[in-house]
Every structure is written in structure tokens, then in C-alpha cells.
Design a protein around this motif. Structure first.
Motif, PDB file in Angstrom:
ATOM      1  N   VAL A 108       0.869  -1.186   0.000  1.00  0.00           N
ATOM      2  CA  VAL A 108       0.000   0.000   0.000  1.00  0.00           C
ATOM      3  C   VAL A 108       0.900   1.229   0.000  1.00  0.00           C
ATOM      4  CG1 VAL A 108      -1.792   1.274   1.241  1.00  0.00           C
ATOM      5  CG2 VAL A 108      -1.744  -1.243   1.353  1.00  0.00           C
ATOM      6  N   PHE A 109       0.791   2.060  -1.025  1.00  0.00           N
ATOM      7  CA  PHE A 109       1.599   3.277  -1.083  1.00  0.00           C
ATOM      8  C   PHE A 109       0.851   4.427  -0.415  1.00  0.00           C
ATOM      9  CE2 PHE A 109       3.727   0.556  -3.961  1.00  0.00           C
ATOM     10  CZ  PHE A 109       5.057   0.907  -3.806  1.00  0.00           C
ATOM     11  N   ALA A 110       1.515   4.998   0.585  1.00  0.00           N
ATOM     12  CA  ALA A 110       0.939   6.141   1.319  1.00  0.00           C
ATOM     13  C   ALA A 110       2.037   7.204   1.396  1.00  0.00           C
ATOM     14  CB  ALA A 110       0.502   5.693   2.703  1.00  0.00           C
ATOM     15  N   THR A 111       2.583   7.519   0.225  1.00  0.00           N
ATOM     16  CA  THR A 111       3.812   8.332   0.173  1.00  0.00           C
ATOM     17  C   THR A 111       3.536   9.832   0.157  1.00  0.00           C
ATOM     18  OG1 THR A 111       3.787   7.809  -2.182  1.00  0.00           O
ATOM     19  CG2 THR A 111       5.365   6.619  -0.831  1.00  0.00           C
ATOM     20  N   GLY A 112       2.259  10.221   0.246  1.00  0.00           N
ATOM     21  CA  GLY A 112       1.928  11.631   0.457  1.00  0.00           C
ATOM     22  C   GLY A 112       2.326  12.548  -0.692  1.00  0.00           C
ATOM     23  N   ALA A 113       2.528  13.809  -0.336  1.00  0.00           N
ATOM     24  CA  ALA A 113       2.897  14.838  -1.304  1.00  0.00           C
ATOM     25  C   ALA A 113       3.726  15.848  -0.526  1.00  0.00           C
ATOM     26  CB  ALA A 113       1.643  15.511  -1.860  1.00  0.00           C
ATOM     27  N   VAL A 345      -0.669  12.143  -9.027  1.00  0.00           N
ATOM     28  CA  VAL A 345      -0.927  11.098  -8.021  1.00  0.00           C
ATOM     29  C   VAL A 345      -0.619   9.740  -8.645  1.00  0.00           C
ATOM     30  CG1 VAL A 345      -2.754  12.388  -6.823  1.00  0.00           C
ATOM     31  CG2 VAL A 345      -3.354  10.893  -8.748  1.00  0.00           C
ATOM     32  N   LEU A 346      -0.663   8.683  -7.844  1.00  0.00           N
ATOM     33  CA  LEU A 346      -0.611   7.340  -8.419  1.00  0.00           C
ATOM     34  C   LEU A 346      -1.974   7.093  -9.060  1.00  0.00           C
ATOM     35  CD1 LEU A 346       1.103   5.189  -5.604  1.00  0.00           C
ATOM     36  CD2 LEU A 346       2.072   5.855  -7.809  1.00  0.00           C
ATOM     37  N   PRO A 347      -2.024   6.726 -10.337  1.00  0.00           N
ATOM     38  CA  PRO A 347      -3.331   6.515 -10.955  1.00  0.00           C
ATOM     39  C   PRO A 347      -4.050   5.385 -10.224  1.00  0.00           C
ATOM     40  CG  PRO A 347      -1.566   5.676 -12.359  1.00  0.00           C
ATOM     41  CD  PRO A 347      -0.910   6.388 -11.213  1.00  0.00           C
ATOM     42  N   ASN A 348      -5.279   5.598  -9.797  1.00  0.00           N
ATOM     43  CA  ASN A 348      -5.937   4.547  -9.017  1.00  0.00           C
ATOM     44  C   ASN A 348      -7.440   4.695  -9.097  1.00  0.00           C
ATOM     45  OD1 ASN A 348      -7.139   5.731  -6.211  1.00  0.00           O
ATOM     46  ND2 ASN A 348      -5.409   6.974  -6.911  1.00  0.00           N
ATOM     47  N   ILE A 364      -1.101  -3.907  -5.645  1.00  0.00           N
ATOM     48  CA  ILE A 364      -0.541  -2.564  -5.427  1.00  0.00           C
ATOM     49  C   ILE A 364      -1.690  -1.574  -5.172  1.00  0.00           C
ATOM     50  CG2 ILE A 364       0.852  -0.691  -6.419  1.00  0.00           C
ATOM     51  CD1 ILE A 364       2.596  -3.044  -6.114  1.00  0.00           C
ATOM     52  N   TYR A 365      -1.603  -0.877  -4.049  1.00  0.00           N
ATOM     53  CA  TYR A 365      -2.688   0.022  -3.626  1.00  0.00           C
ATOM     54  C   TYR A 365      -2.130   1.386  -3.241  1.00  0.00           C
ATOM     55  CZ  TYR A 365      -5.075  -4.397  -3.591  1.00  0.00           C
ATOM     56  OH  TYR A 365      -5.591  -5.597  -3.989  1.00  0.00           O
ATOM     57  N   ALA A 366      -3.009   2.365  -3.128  1.00  0.00           N
ATOM     58  CA  ALA A 366      -2.586   3.712  -2.722  1.00  0.00           C
ATOM     59  C   ALA A 366      -3.589   4.268  -1.724  1.00  0.00           C
ATOM     60  CB  ALA A 366      -2.518   4.621  -3.943  1.00  0.00           C
ATOM     61  N   THR A 367      -3.098   5.101  -0.824  1.00  0.00           N
ATOM     62  CA  THR A 367      -4.002   5.789   0.095  1.00  0.00           C
ATOM     63  C   THR A 367      -3.412   7.141   0.492  1.00  0.00           C
ATOM     64  OG1 THR A 367      -5.379   5.509   2.067  1.00  0.00           O
ATOM     65  CG2 THR A 367      -3.103   4.786   2.267  1.00  0.00           C
ATOM     66  N   GLY A 368      -4.263   8.027   1.020  1.00  0.00           N
ATOM     67  CA  GLY A 368      -3.792   9.350   1.464  1.00  0.00           C
ATOM     68  C   GLY A 368      -3.581  10.301   0.293  1.00  0.00           C
ATOM     69  N   TRP A 369      -2.685  11.252   0.488  1.00  0.00           N
ATOM     70  CA  TRP A 369      -2.509  12.307  -0.518  1.00  0.00           C
ATOM     71  C   TRP A 369      -1.988  11.780  -1.852  1.00  0.00           C
ATOM     72  CZ3 TRP A 369      -0.614  17.722   1.568  1.00  0.00           C
ATOM     73  CH2 TRP A 369      -1.662  18.282   2.314  1.00  0.00           C
ATOM     74  N   THR A 388      -9.442   2.056   0.771  1.00  0.00           N
ATOM     75  CA  THR A 388      -8.363   1.289   0.142  1.00  0.00           C
ATOM     76  C   THR A 388      -8.260  -0.107   0.760  1.00  0.00           C
ATOM     77  OG1 THR A 388      -7.126   3.274  -0.438  1.00  0.00           O
ATOM     78  CG2 THR A 388      -5.846   1.240  -0.222  1.00  0.00           C
ATOM     79  N   VAL A 389      -8.310  -0.153   2.094  1.00  0.00           N
ATOM     80  CA  VAL A 389      -8.174  -1.448   2.770  1.00  0.00           C
ATOM     81  C   VAL A 389      -9.358  -2.369   2.415  1.00  0.00           C
ATOM     82  CG1 VAL A 389      -8.190  -2.575   5.033  1.00  0.00           C
ATOM     83  CG2 VAL A 389      -6.733  -0.572   4.647  1.00  0.00           C
ATOM     84  N   ALA A 390     -10.549  -1.804   2.330  1.00  0.00           N
ATOM     85  CA  ALA A 390     -11.717  -2.631   1.980  1.00  0.00           C
ATOM     86  C   ALA A 390     -11.494  -3.283   0.613  1.00  0.00           C
ATOM     87  CB  ALA A 390     -12.982  -1.780   1.974  1.00  0.00           C
ATOM     88  N   ASN A 391     -10.936  -2.532  -0.322  1.00  0.00           N
ATOM     89  CA  ASN A 391     -10.705  -3.101  -1.656  1.00  0.00           C
ATOM     90  C   ASN A 391      -9.589  -4.135  -1.650  1.00  0.00           C
ATOM     91  OD1 ASN A 391     -12.808  -1.910  -3.001  1.00  0.00           O
ATOM     92  ND2 ASN A 391     -11.672  -0.009  -3.322  1.00  0.00           N
ATOM     93  N   LEU A 392      -8.549  -3.846  -0.861  1.00  0.00           N
ATOM     94  CA  LEU A 392      -7.453  -4.819  -0.755  1.00  0.00           C
ATOM     95  C   LEU A 392      -7.988  -6.141  -0.201  1.00  0.00           C
ATOM     96  CD1 LEU A 392      -4.001  -4.005   0.877  1.00  0.00           C
ATOM     97  CD2 LEU A 392      -5.122  -6.181   1.219  1.00  0.00           C
ATOM     98  N   LEU A 393      -8.798  -6.038   0.841  1.00  0.00           N
ATOM     99  CA  LEU A 393      -9.307  -7.269   1.459  1.00  0.00           C
ATOM    100  C   LEU A 393     -10.276  -8.003   0.528  1.00  0.00           C
ATOM    101  CD1 LEU A 393      -9.737  -6.033   5.146  1.00  0.00           C
ATOM    102  CD2 LEU A 393      -7.853  -7.367   4.155  1.00  0.00           C
ATOM    103  N   ALA A 394     -11.013  -7.234  -0.258  1.00  0.00           N
ATOM    104  CA  ALA A 394     -11.909  -7.882  -1.233  1.00  0.00           C
ATOM    105  C   ALA A 394     -11.096  -8.651  -2.275  1.00  0.00           C
ATOM    106  CB  ALA A 394     -12.779  -6.816  -1.905  1.00  0.00           C
ATOM    107  N   ASP A 395      -9.897  -8.134  -2.593  1.00  0.00           N
ATOM    108  CA  ASP A 395      -9.046  -8.793  -3.596  1.00  0.00           C
ATOM    109  C   ASP A 395      -8.257  -9.961  -3.009  1.00  0.00           C
ATOM    110  OD1 ASP A 395      -9.866  -6.735  -5.222  1.00  0.00           O
ATOM    111  OD2 ASP A 395      -7.969  -5.616  -5.149  1.00  0.00           O
TER     112      ASP A 395
END
Ligand code: FAD
Length: 466
Positions: A108-113, A345-348, A364-369, A388-395
Motif C-alpha cells: 500500500v503506497f501512502a507516500t503523500g505529497a 498522483v498514483l493513478p488509481n 498494489i494500492y494507494a491511500t492518502g494524498w 483502500t483497505v476494503a478493496n485490498l481485502l476484497a481482492d
């Protein structure tokens, strides 16, 4: 790459890497480890800085101690033994994304801005024209940024942009250094503010008050200093049908407009020796100067009826000696991942990172800024993480399990690369050290931040090597 020590079962509990220990990453780790149904074995959080908390430590202004306290709640999350912290590791540089995939079932990428968005007007590159993010990183002592700043040469300064970052920059520029002594403001920053020559800060907005991006609490705070007077230029307080609609739709916008209207009506007080002026419907079109900033040219705008604006051809030159561009932050691309160069942003899609063809990249997931752009308060990163987490867990049932599944293997890789990795106990040691420095300081500060990376990593590592 170490040999796999643990056979991979398709039903194994998930091992997840989160990249970025800002609020978005930590909230994601929290939600992941609390989930029912799909088993999550562990979450390892990586950060390129030796410290956790992202922009809470290196973005939130020092005179926002209440906001900085959010780290108390985030600290509690990090105490969970299923969550580990690996600081001083830049993913994409020190460790490649594909390498991480050998150890984790999902990343999960949460690398901000953390950089400034560009402002493409003539003169933006002149000396004395500063990105807000650079100034913020200075006054919060980001280890990789400028540690010196000169405020002795400018009496009048311009801040371009009317969002919360613009408010922070204007407030810090206008407040006296001594007013901030109770905060965790670093001593060298206090010294720069103490010597500041600034008397007037002018904030410029292209659009009208109903389109300002301030939040009400942060706006009101501008007016809390006994040394600073806030004045709103009444000539910019215009509204059209689109503005009325925006105000009617959002209570917070109504509150912002009420505060601005009150300030536009008041008479200047005698006393405060510094002023913040807010000018709406003045579009900065050129930063003036020959090598160094000597002014700012704005064009008067008019509302078009739907809340948008157009130029009137009427220009004003403002006598300012420095310009701060607070027009937004931007995320940085990460090596080997796609990047949306338009939205920065990361395209998502709802947190699932997409390949250039628009299909989700497995695991590969993204969250936050870095997921939705640099808008919103810390609290918003929580709902972001939940999606994001809900989608990760669904996958999860479809995610191939990584071949290497133990922390020992990850740590062997980091050691092999010669990285000076910090952990969460190390953060506690650094935190305690900074607080002790604060107590020992003649001004009894909240903390005195350690700035250099090598000093931070040495202090964090101390107990391990004793
Ligand atoms: C100047 C400023 C003031 C603000 N003030 C407030 C406020 O008063 N109140 C409020 O609620 N919100 C405030 N905010 C907003 C708040 O900071 C953000 O909402 C929040 O920090 C976004 O969280 P994030 O985790 O997405 O990003 P960040 O907080 O930026 O965290 C990202 C983390 O990722 C790490 N990272 C980046 N790239 C890599 C990499 N390649 N490998 C490993 N790690 C990496 C970074 O070092 C960082 O620690 C402010 C923002 C700014 C810019």
C-alpha cells in the motif's frame, strides 16, 4: 535475495507492506490489523525518513500543537506487535517495488505529497520567490531541506494562494519569533523569525471569497495573535449567483465567508505592528524584478455569474520584496510504478493502483494524498484508508502469496543493502531525547528537534548497540 524459509500456503494470512508512515499509512495499518474475516498476519511500514508521522512532524505548523498531538493516537497504533516500522528506507531507491513484492502479498503506497506544485507565471524563478513547501520544510526542520532562511530583506511579502497552507505561511511570517517560543519551533528558526523585517503580508486570491479553500477553524486562527492585525480588502468581497449557491451548499464555506465579511468591515486597530491583508479577485500574473523580487503584478478579476472569474485588464503592481507560492503540493513518482502526470498522483480507482491501460495492478494500492491529491485534513486520510483497505481485502482471495514470509528475511535484505534502518523503539528513544533537549533549553521548549539524518539514526540505534 534470501532463500524462502517458509512454504507459501494459498490460505496464509496476509503480509502487507505500507510505504509511508504518515497518517494515511498508519491508519491503513491500523484498519488492516483490526479486520475481521480475511486474516492479516502483519503489516510492515516503511518510510524514507528515520522518523514516522510524515507531514504531522514536517508540515503541520509548530503553533498547531493540538494537531501535532494526533501522533499520540498514531503512536498507540504503532505499538501493535503486528505492525513494524522500518525507517530510513526509500522505496523505489533503496528497495525496489519488485523486491518488496518478494516479501509481501500486497503493498500500500501512502507516500503523500511533499513538494510544491509549479506556478507558471513570469518571474517565478527570481531570487526571493519561494515555494511554500520549502518554507514549511525549513520552519519544521525537514532533514533533507534548507536549514537557513533570510527574512531580513523583505518588509512586505506576498503569499499566492488562499488555502490552509497559505494561511500557515502567512501566519508564521507575520507572528513574532518570541510568540512561538512555547511551541516546538526549532531554535534556529526562532532566530530567523526574531530577526525578521516583515511588517505586511499580502495574500492574493484569483477568485472570490466564496471560492476560498480555507477551513473555518484555521482561518479564524489567523486573528489570534496580539501582534498581528488581519485585514480583508473590501473591494474583493464580491459574490455572484454561483457564489451564493456554493455558500448555501456548504456550511463550512458560509462560516469562512462570515469571518471574512466581518474582517472586511472592521477598522484597523492601533497597536499591532504587523498586518496580514487578504485580497480577493486579484490574480497574480507576473513576479517583477531583475534577478531578485521587487514586486508582484496582479490582474483584477470579475465574477462571471457561475462562480468563475475572468480578467478585467486592470493591473496593479504591489511593492513586495518576496513572494511565497502556496498553490498546492504535489506527489513524486515512484520508480517502476505508473504516475498520473496531470493529477500528480498514483493513478488509481478507489485505492487500486492502475496500469497505463487502466487495469488494476495486482497487489498494489494507494491511500492518502498520493491517492487523491494534496487536499483535506489528517482526519480525511482515515476514511481514505478505510476505502483502500476494503478493496485490498476484497481482492485478498486472488492475491498470489509472496515467497518470503518472515520479518527476519526482510531485515536480512535491508542489512545486505547496508541501510541504517530505524525501528519504532528507536523512534521512542529519539522522541525522548528531543523532549529532554526541550526541557534543558533555556526557554523550556516542548522539544528540540534533531535535524541531521545521521544524528537521528545514531540516537535511534543507541540502545541496540549498547
Ligand atoms: C503545510 C501543511 C500544513 C498542514 N496542516 C494541517 C493541520 O493543521 N491540520 C490537519 O488536519 N492537516 C494539516 N495538513 C494536512 C495533512 O498534513 C495531510 O492531510 C496528511 O499529512 C496527509 O497524509 P499522508 O499520510 O497521505 O502523507 P504524508 O503525511 O506526507 O506522509 C507520507 C510519508 O511517506 C513517506 N515517503 C514518501 N516517499 C517515500 C518513499 N519512496 N519510500 C518510503 N517512504 C516515503 C514520507 O517521508 C512521509 O513520511 C497540512 C499539510 C501541509 C502541507
Amino acid at each position: 535475495m534470501p532463500e524462502s524459509t517458509t512454504p507459501t500456503r494459498p490460505d496464509a494470512g496476509l503480509r502487507i507492506a505500507v510505504v509511508g508512515a504518515g497518517p494515511a499509512g498508519i491508519y491503513a495499518a491500523d484498519i488492516l490489523t483490526k479486520t475481521g474475516g480475511v486474516a492479516v498476519d502483519s503489516v510492515d511500514i516503511f518510510d524514507r525518513l528515520p522518523t514516522p508521522y510524515g507531514l504531522i512532524r514536517y508540515g503541520v505548523a509548530p503553533d498547531h500543537p493540538r494537531i501535532k498531538q494526533i501522533i499520540v493516537a498514531l503512536h498507540r497504533v504503532m505499538e501493535n506487535p503486528r505492525i513494524s516500522f522500518y525507517g530510513n528506507v526509500q522505496v523505489g531507491v533503496d528497495v525496489k517495488v519488485d523486491e518488496l513484492r518478494q516479501f509481501y502479498d500486497a503493498v500500500v503506497f501512502a507516500t503523500g505529497a511533499e513538494r510544491d506544485r509549479g506556478l507558471t507565471i513570469p518571474g517565478a524563478d527570481l531570487d526571493g520567490s519561494h515555494g511554500a513547501a520549502e518554507f514549511v520544510a525549513f520552519y519544521d526542520s525537514h532533514p533533507d531541506r534548507e536549514q537557513t532562511w533570510d527574512l531580513t530583506g523583505a518588509r512586505e511579502v506576498a503569499v499566492i494562494g488562499v488555502g490552509n497552507v497559505g494561511l500557515d505561511v502567512a501566519r508564521i511570517l507575520a507572528r513574532t519569533g518570541d510568540e512561538l517560543l512555547y511551541t516546538e519551533i526549532p531554535p534556529h528558526v526562532h532566530e530567523v523569525l526574531r530577526k525578521s523585517a516583515v511588517t505586511d503580508v499580502h495574500m492574493f486570491a484569483r477568485r472570490g471569497p466564496a471560492q476560498a479553500k480555507f477551513t473555518p477553524v484555521e482561518l479564524r486562527e489567523l486573528d489570534h495573535s496580539p501582534n498581528v492585525e488581519v485585514l480583508v480588502d473590501p473591494s474583493g468581497m464580491e459574490f455572484d449567483a454561483g457564489s451564493e449557491e456554493a455558500i448555501a451548499k456548504a456550511k463550512s464555506q458560509r462560516m469562512v465567508v462570515d469571518v471574512l465579511s466581518e474582517w472586511a468591515l472592521r477598522d484597523p486597530r492601533p497597536g499591532p505592528h504587523r498586518r496580514i491583508h487578504i485580497h480577493f479577485l486579484q490574480n497574480p500574473v507576473e513576479i517583477l524584478g531583475d534577478g531578485t523580487v521587487s514586486g508582484l503584478r496582479t490582474e483584477r478579476m470579475e465574477l462571471t455569474g457561475d462562480g468563475n472569474v475572468r480578467g478585467t485588464g486592470e493591473f496593479t503592481d504591489w511593492d513586495v520584496q518576496a513572494v511565497y507560492r502556496a498553490v498546492g503540493y504535489r506527489s513524486e513518482p515512484i520508480a517502476d510504478l505508473p504516475f498520473d502526470g496531470a493529477k500528480l498522483v498514483l493513478p488509481n480507482e478507489a485505492g487500486r493502483v492502475l496500469d497505463p491501460g487502466g487495469a488494476p495492478l495486482t497487489g498494489i494500492y494507494a491511500t492518502g494524498w498520493v491517492k487523491r491529491g494534496p487536499v483535506g485534513l489528517i482526519g480525511h486520510t482515515k476514511s481514505d484508508a478505510a476505502e483502500t483497505v476494503a478493496n485490498l481485502l476484497a481482492d485478498a482471495p486472488e492475491l498470489p502469496r509472496a515467497p518470503h514470509r518472515s520479518r527476519a528475511e526482510v531485515e536480512a535484505l535491508l542489512a545486505e543493502k547496508g541501510l541504517r534502518v530505524t525501528d519504532f523503539d528507536g523512534w521512542d528513544r529519539l522522541d525522548a531525547h528531543e523532549r529532554e533537549l526541550g526541557v534543558a533549553d533555556e526557554h523550556d521548549r516542548e522539544r528540540v528537534k534533531v535535524i541531521s539524518r545521521s544524528e537521528m539514526t545514531s540516537i535511534a540505534a543507541k540502545a541496540r548497540h549498547q
